[in-house]
Scaffold this motif. Structure first.
Motif, PDB file in Angstrom:
ATOM      1  N   ARG A  11      31.028  35.655  47.157  1.00  0.00           N
ATOM      2  CA  ARG A  11      32.342  35.019  47.070  1.00  0.00           C
ATOM      3  C   ARG A  11      32.317  33.781  46.194  1.00  0.00           C
ATOM      4  O   ARG A  11      33.244  33.532  45.439  1.00  0.00           O
ATOM      5  CB  ARG A  11      32.812  34.604  48.455  1.00  0.00           C
ATOM      6  N   PHE A  14      32.249  34.795  42.732  1.00  0.00           N
ATOM      7  CA  PHE A  14      33.561  35.315  42.334  1.00  0.00           C
ATOM      8  C   PHE A  14      34.523  34.164  42.010  1.00  0.00           C
ATOM      9  O   PHE A  14      35.277  34.224  41.034  1.00  0.00           O
ATOM     10  CB  PHE A  14      34.138  36.202  43.444  1.00  0.00           C
ATOM     11  N   GLU A  15      34.484  33.125  42.814  1.00  0.00           N
ATOM     12  CA  GLU A  15      35.351  31.964  42.556  1.00  0.00           C
ATOM     13  C   GLU A  15      35.030  31.354  41.193  1.00  0.00           C
ATOM     14  O   GLU A  15      35.921  30.978  40.446  1.00  0.00           O
ATOM     15  CB  GLU A  15      35.174  30.903  43.654  1.00  0.00           C
ATOM     16  N   ALA A  18      36.234  33.700  38.450  1.00  0.00           N
ATOM     17  CA  ALA A  18      37.693  33.746  38.287  1.00  0.00           C
ATOM     18  C   ALA A  18      38.183  32.714  37.284  1.00  0.00           C
ATOM     19  O   ALA A  18      39.243  32.890  36.683  1.00  0.00           O
ATOM     20  CB  ALA A  18      38.349  33.517  39.641  1.00  0.00           C
ATOM     21  N   GLY A  23      40.497  38.239  36.010  1.00  0.00           N
ATOM     22  CA  GLY A  23      40.370  39.009  37.245  1.00  0.00           C
ATOM     23  C   GLY A  23      39.102  38.708  38.027  1.00  0.00           C
ATOM     24  O   GLY A  23      38.881  39.280  39.083  1.00  0.00           O
ATOM     25  N   GLY A  24      38.251  37.852  37.524  1.00  0.00           N
ATOM     26  CA  GLY A  24      36.978  37.567  38.189  1.00  0.00           C
ATOM     27  C   GLY A  24      35.981  38.676  37.889  1.00  0.00           C
ATOM     28  O   GLY A  24      34.966  38.474  37.225  1.00  0.00           O
ATOM     29  N   PRO A  31      37.038  43.687  43.053  1.00  0.00           N
ATOM     30  CA  PRO A  31      36.982  43.735  44.521  1.00  0.00           C
ATOM     31  C   PRO A  31      38.102  44.562  45.149  1.00  0.00           C
ATOM     32  O   PRO A  31      37.896  45.223  46.163  1.00  0.00           O
ATOM     33  CB  PRO A  31      37.123  42.256  44.921  1.00  0.00           C
ATOM     34  N   GLY A  32      39.281  44.575  44.517  1.00  0.00           N
ATOM     35  CA  GLY A  32      40.422  45.289  45.081  1.00  0.00           C
ATOM     36  C   GLY A  32      40.241  46.796  45.130  1.00  0.00           C
ATOM     37  O   GLY A  32      40.994  47.486  45.810  1.00  0.00           O
ATOM     38  N   PHE A  33      39.252  47.330  44.428  1.00  0.00           N
ATOM     39  CA  PHE A  33      39.014  48.779  44.458  1.00  0.00           C
ATOM     40  C   PHE A  33      38.143  49.145  45.676  1.00  0.00           C
ATOM     41  O   PHE A  33      38.093  50.295  46.099  1.00  0.00           O
ATOM     42  CB  PHE A  33      38.357  49.205  43.151  1.00  0.00           C
ATOM     43  N   PRO A  36      38.116  44.303  49.853  1.00  0.00           N
ATOM     44  CA  PRO A  36      37.720  42.930  49.557  1.00  0.00           C
ATOM     45  C   PRO A  36      37.268  42.200  50.819  1.00  0.00           C
ATOM     46  O   PRO A  36      37.903  42.318  51.863  1.00  0.00           O
ATOM     47  CB  PRO A  36      39.005  42.296  49.007  1.00  0.00           C
ATOM     48  N   TYR A  41      30.222  41.698  46.110  1.00  0.00           N
ATOM     49  CA  TYR A  41      30.806  41.767  44.762  1.00  0.00           C
ATOM     50  C   TYR A  41      29.721  41.784  43.687  1.00  0.00           C
ATOM     51  O   TYR A  41      29.972  42.222  42.575  1.00  0.00           O
ATOM     52  CB  TYR A  41      31.720  40.569  44.498  1.00  0.00           C
ATOM     53  N   GLN A 363      38.716  53.056  54.586  1.00  0.00           N
ATOM     54  CA  GLN A 363      38.428  51.645  54.363  1.00  0.00           C
ATOM     55  C   GLN A 363      37.663  51.056  55.547  1.00  0.00           C
ATOM     56  O   GLN A 363      36.707  50.296  55.364  1.00  0.00           O
ATOM     57  CB  GLN A 363      39.743  50.892  54.081  1.00  0.00           C
TER      58      GLN A 363
ATOM     59  N   ARG B 227      48.540  31.405  42.320  1.00  0.00           N
ATOM     60  CA  ARG B 227      47.259  32.079  42.516  1.00  0.00           C
ATOM     61  C   ARG B 227      47.433  33.556  42.160  1.00  0.00           C
ATOM     62  O   ARG B 227      48.182  34.277  42.842  1.00  0.00           O
ATOM     63  CB  ARG B 227      46.873  31.938  43.997  1.00  0.00           C
ATOM     64  N   VAL B 230      44.975  39.169  42.157  1.00  0.00           N
ATOM     65  CA  VAL B 230      43.615  39.737  42.154  1.00  0.00           C
ATOM     66  C   VAL B 230      42.596  38.726  42.647  1.00  0.00           C
ATOM     67  O   VAL B 230      41.604  39.077  43.286  1.00  0.00           O
ATOM     68  CB  VAL B 230      43.169  40.240  40.763  1.00  0.00           C
ATOM     69  N   LEU B 231      42.836  37.452  42.340  1.00  0.00           N
ATOM     70  CA  LEU B 231      41.885  36.437  42.783  1.00  0.00           C
ATOM     71  C   LEU B 231      42.042  36.161  44.277  1.00  0.00           C
ATOM     72  O   LEU B 231      41.058  36.010  44.996  1.00  0.00           O
ATOM     73  CB  LEU B 231      42.072  35.137  41.989  1.00  0.00           C
ATOM     74  N   LEU B 233      42.945  38.245  46.400  1.00  0.00           N
ATOM     75  CA  LEU B 233      42.332  39.404  47.043  1.00  0.00           C
ATOM     76  C   LEU B 233      40.829  39.232  47.164  1.00  0.00           C
ATOM     77  O   LEU B 233      40.249  39.411  48.228  1.00  0.00           O
ATOM     78  CB  LEU B 233      42.559  40.626  46.156  1.00  0.00           C
ATOM     79  N   GLY B 234      40.219  38.894  46.047  1.00  0.00           N
ATOM     80  CA  GLY B 234      38.759  38.764  46.012  1.00  0.00           C
ATOM     81  C   GLY B 234      38.276  37.665  46.930  1.00  0.00           C
ATOM     82  O   GLY B 234      37.173  37.735  47.465  1.00  0.00           O
ATOM     83  N   SER B 235      39.101  36.651  47.124  1.00  0.00           N
ATOM     84  CA  SER B 235      38.666  35.527  47.934  1.00  0.00           C
ATOM     85  C   SER B 235      39.088  35.656  49.392  1.00  0.00           C
ATOM     86  O   SER B 235      38.833  34.763  50.183  1.00  0.00           O
ATOM     87  CB  SER B 235      39.245  34.234  47.360  1.00  0.00           C
ATOM     88  N   ILE B 240      44.454  43.949  51.568  1.00  0.00           N
ATOM     89  CA  ILE B 240      45.279  45.130  51.394  1.00  0.00           C
ATOM     90  C   ILE B 240      44.572  46.300  52.056  1.00  0.00           C
ATOM     91  O   ILE B 240      43.346  46.362  52.080  1.00  0.00           O
ATOM     92  CB  ILE B 240      45.561  45.439  49.899  1.00  0.00           C
ATOM     93  N   LEU B 244      46.265  52.200  48.658  1.00  0.00           N
ATOM     94  CA  LEU B 244      46.176  51.091  47.696  1.00  0.00           C
ATOM     95  C   LEU B 244      46.912  51.330  46.380  1.00  0.00           C
ATOM     96  O   LEU B 244      47.457  50.388  45.812  1.00  0.00           O
ATOM     97  CB  LEU B 244      44.706  50.761  47.405  1.00  0.00           C
ATOM     98  N   GLN B 248      48.875  48.394  44.545  1.00  0.00           N
ATOM     99  CA  GLN B 248      48.431  47.962  43.222  1.00  0.00           C
ATOM    100  C   GLN B 248      49.491  48.248  42.160  1.00  0.00           C
ATOM    101  O   GLN B 248      49.680  47.470  41.233  1.00  0.00           O
ATOM    102  CB  GLN B 248      47.087  48.603  42.881  1.00  0.00           C
TER     103      GLN B 248
END
Ligand SMILES: Cc1ncc(COP(=O)(O)O)c(C=O)c1O
Lengths: 412, 270
Positions: A11, A14-15, A18, A23-24, A31-33, A36, A41, A363, B227, B230-231, B233-235, B240, B244, B248
């Motif tokens: 994480r 990733f920050e 970003a 998209g990071g 990550p959205g695939f 998350p 990651y 998931q 924000r 996508v960010l 989400l990752g954080s 979600i 998806l 998306q």
């Protein structure tokens, strides 16, 4: 341990990412695939079928670098010759002799092919196939199955922005296995079809995989012949995982062009376009180039990978490991009352739940397995490699049994 | 997209007008429900105020028995509309986009009943209160989150229906329902059918997908554009689940909405 602690370094990387990377992490590794927060990651290291993430968590891996690993990460029989070649130079002014060896070997292996050219990504290969087909036939359009992925190029729809719509104008799509629909598409566009792209079987994301209708390839060949169009087999994902002479042999297809990539060199960057005799003259006349397309190390790695596949038991071995996984996971699911079902060929499996087309259970299961040290993608098919063993499969099934039970109890 | 309303193409101006009309009506209703100062200003007599612009479905806000409701194309039902007390008619879609975006321009008021002046005065006060709440650092985060989420979902429905450039993209997004939740702050939903998006007052019980913000602040950050989704989400600020491709796909439409929301109307075009 909760997700935040378990993946703390992932994480924080990733920050940082970003701020400097759109998209990071972009594309299919975003990550959205995954789920998350429930998956790592960043991966730090790998060996065989095992990997360690940036936080030091270990996994049995079933994504295999999105299919690029077939004889195992860090396989010395591949890396040894590749490193030796690297010590003498990789990207040279002219091709290294190994390019001839590799082309001969591929042409001898892939049934029906008579020439080969090399590039880096699968998309390079499918894009060249599309161009070649248009030039060869002097017609503009390609047909593909809806939901099929042929690469990240605009022509095949990876970025469906309105401003790029004209790039997609050359592509029509039909519902996979809808033979009547395919017939109609050819009939409605008579005289305009340059090629039909097919993957050996259908492997859309977010959906169960589909094997070809027994009449699909015969129909495809007949329609292409009547139209004077080329049949392109996009075997990038299958790539010797389904048949040692090319996936088309397994399903009885007779393509004119073959796109290969991914596992061709066990993760070294190389893809290939192969053609039947009838397409040779067009290929001869084409300007085909890329700075890195003739680099020698991946070619050496590709030769070594094919040797290693044979040594380790090849497709029959992959198949039997895949069947073991399928039977184990399906029965572990049943024990907890889930309709977990593996679709697709055993060496490229994907699990979905009969009762949940929206994939909530995928998931939860993926997250529960990642927590238990097994990396299974919740939305994309998986891959078996020759570095997996019966013990790895048994360990996976045992973790799955725990995961299913925890899900059934509502704990995860 | 051009950054000033006077430079937009006709189609873009129409889309922006649709967004501004729908978001204005719905945000006024939510602010009026939630903000005691506004409630106190509301006329005692029930009213219905309609906003209209040529070629766009009209939108409106009504008050009856202390309850405020708004409607637009994304309303799931046709209830609560009542007989209009007043219609505010914009002469063109461009002028609606300009005026409701804080620029010049006035709609033509068409009073239809005794309550018209009070309804208009209230609407004006409420419409200017909404941006003030959103800018107010001390405003209640759940209310801010609710307003921004409403703006995002209503705007989403308008862009999806009006922006021709999204037609192909939306054709690839599966149909279905989404629960949109933010901690304790709110729980609403939407349903996509082709290019039509309905906004639901409550989260569906079996949604095809869920979009869950960790809390109100996370929703504010994403829907205010501070924000990127996508960010977040990752954080882990937003989660979600479920179908998806539906969420998306809608994120892509939200990106397009963001472009419209960035169009200025206030300053004079040089
Ligand atoms: C069937 C198929 N075709 C083409 C591609 C594109 O390959 P690449 O990502 O190497 O460009 C892929 C990659 O996933 C694939 O699976």
């Amino acid at each position: 341990m909760n997700g935040v602690e378990r993946y703390e370094r992932s994480r924080s990387l990733f920050e940082r990412a970003a701020k400097v990377i759109p998209g990071g992490i972009y594309g299919s590794k975003a990550p959205g695939f995954l789920v998350p927060g429930a998956y790592p990651y960043y991966i730090e290291s790998t060996k065989g079928c095992r990997m360690r993430d940036a936080d030091g968590n270990e996994y049995i891996d079933y994504l295999c670098g999105y299919g690029s690993q077939i004889v195992g990460y860090g396989n010395e029989r591949v890396d040894g010759p590749a490193l030796e070649r690297a010590s003498r130079g990789d990207l040279l002014d002219q091709p290294a002799p190994v390019m001839v060896d590799l082309a001969e070997r591929l042409v001898a292996s892939v049934e029906g092919s008579s020439w080969a050219v090399f590039m880096k990504n699968g998309t390079d290969s499918t894009t060249l196939a599309y161009s070649l087909a248009r030039v060869r036939t002097e017609k503009p359009m390609a047909i593909m199955a809806a939901g099929a992925y042929h690469g990240a190029a605009n022509w095949c729809g990876a970025n469906p922005f309105a401003a790029l719509a004209s790039d997609r104008e050359g592509v029509l799509s039909f519902r996979y296995n809808d033979l009547g629909g395919l017939e109609r598409l050819f009939a409605e566009n008579r005289g305009r079809i340059a090629c039909l792209f097919l993957t050996p079987y259908h492997h859309p994301t977010f959906k169960p995989q589909e094997l070809p209708d027994p009449a699909l390839y015969e129909t495809a060949r007949r329609l292409c012949d009547a139209e004077g169009a080329l049949l392109v087999m996009d075997d990038i994902r299958g790539n010797f995982r389904l048949h040692s002479r090319g996936s088309h042999v397994r399903f009885g297809a007779k393509p004119d062009l073959w796109c290969m990539g991914k596992a061709l060199a066990n993760g070294y960057p190389i893809s290939a376009l192969l053609g039947a005799e009838g397409t040779r003259a067009t290929a001869n006349s084409f300007f085909i180039t890329g700075t890195y397309w003739m680099s020698a190390v991946p070619m050496v790695a590709a030769m070594a990978t094919m040797d290693e596949m044979e040594r380790l038991g090849g497709v029959p071995r992959l198949e039997s490991l895949g069947l073991l996984l399928k039977e184990g996971l399906e029965s572990a699911g049943r024990e907890s009352g889930f309709g977990a079902r593996i679709s697709g060929p055993p060496a490229i499996p994907f699990l979905t739940f009969d009762e949940d087309p929206d994939l909530y259970l995928n998931q939860r299961f993926g997250a529960a397995m990642a927590r238990r040290g097994v990396f299974l993608h919740p939305h994309h098919n998986w891959f078996i490699s020759l570095a997996h063993g019966e013990d790895d499969i048994a360990e996976t099934v045992s973790r799955a049994r725990e995961a299913f039970a925890a899900m059934r109890a509502g704990r995860e | 997209m051009e950054k000033h309303v006077d430079r937009l193409s006709k189609g873009e101006a129409a889309t922006l007008a649709g967004i501004r009309l729908a978001t204005t009506a719905h945000l006024v209703a939510i602010a009026a429900e939630a903000d005691p100062a506004l409630r106190a200003m509301a006329p005692k007599r029930p009213f219905a105020l309609v906003l209209s612009a040529p070629g766009l479905p009209s939108v409106g806000v009504s008050a009856r028995g202390g309850r405020f409701r708004a409607w637009s194309r994304s309303s799931a039902d046709r209830g609560g509309r009542g007989w209009p007390s007043i219609i505010l008619r914009f002469t063109s879609r461009g002028s609606a986009a300009r005026a409701l975006g804080g620029g010049k321009g006035m709609p033509l008021p068409l009073p239809l009943g005794l309550g018209a002046p009070a309804a208009l005065a209230f609407f004006r006060a409420a419409a200017s209160r909404v941006p003030a709440i959103l800018k107010d650092g001390a405003a209640d985060p759940p209310l801010k989150a609710r307003l921004l989420t409403e703006a995002a979902l209503r705007g989403l429905a308008e862009v999806a229906a009006l922006d021709e450039g999204l037609e192909e993209r939306l054709a690839h997004v599966p149909d279905g329902s989404v629960a949109v939740e933010a901690g304790e702050a709110f729980s609403i939903g939407l349903r996509k059918t082709g290019r039509r998006i309905e906004v639901l007052d409550a989260a569906p019980t079996s949604p095809n997908a869920r979009l869950k913000f960790r809390d109100a602040d996370a929703a504010v950050a994403v829907f205010s554009g501070a924000r990127p989704a996508v960010l977040a989400l990752g954080s882990g600020e937003v989660a979600i689940s479920g179908l998806l491709p539906l969420i998306q796909g809608l994120f892509a439409v939200l990106d397009r909405l963001g472009e419209y929301m960035a169009v200025r109307a206030g300053e004079r075009l040089e």
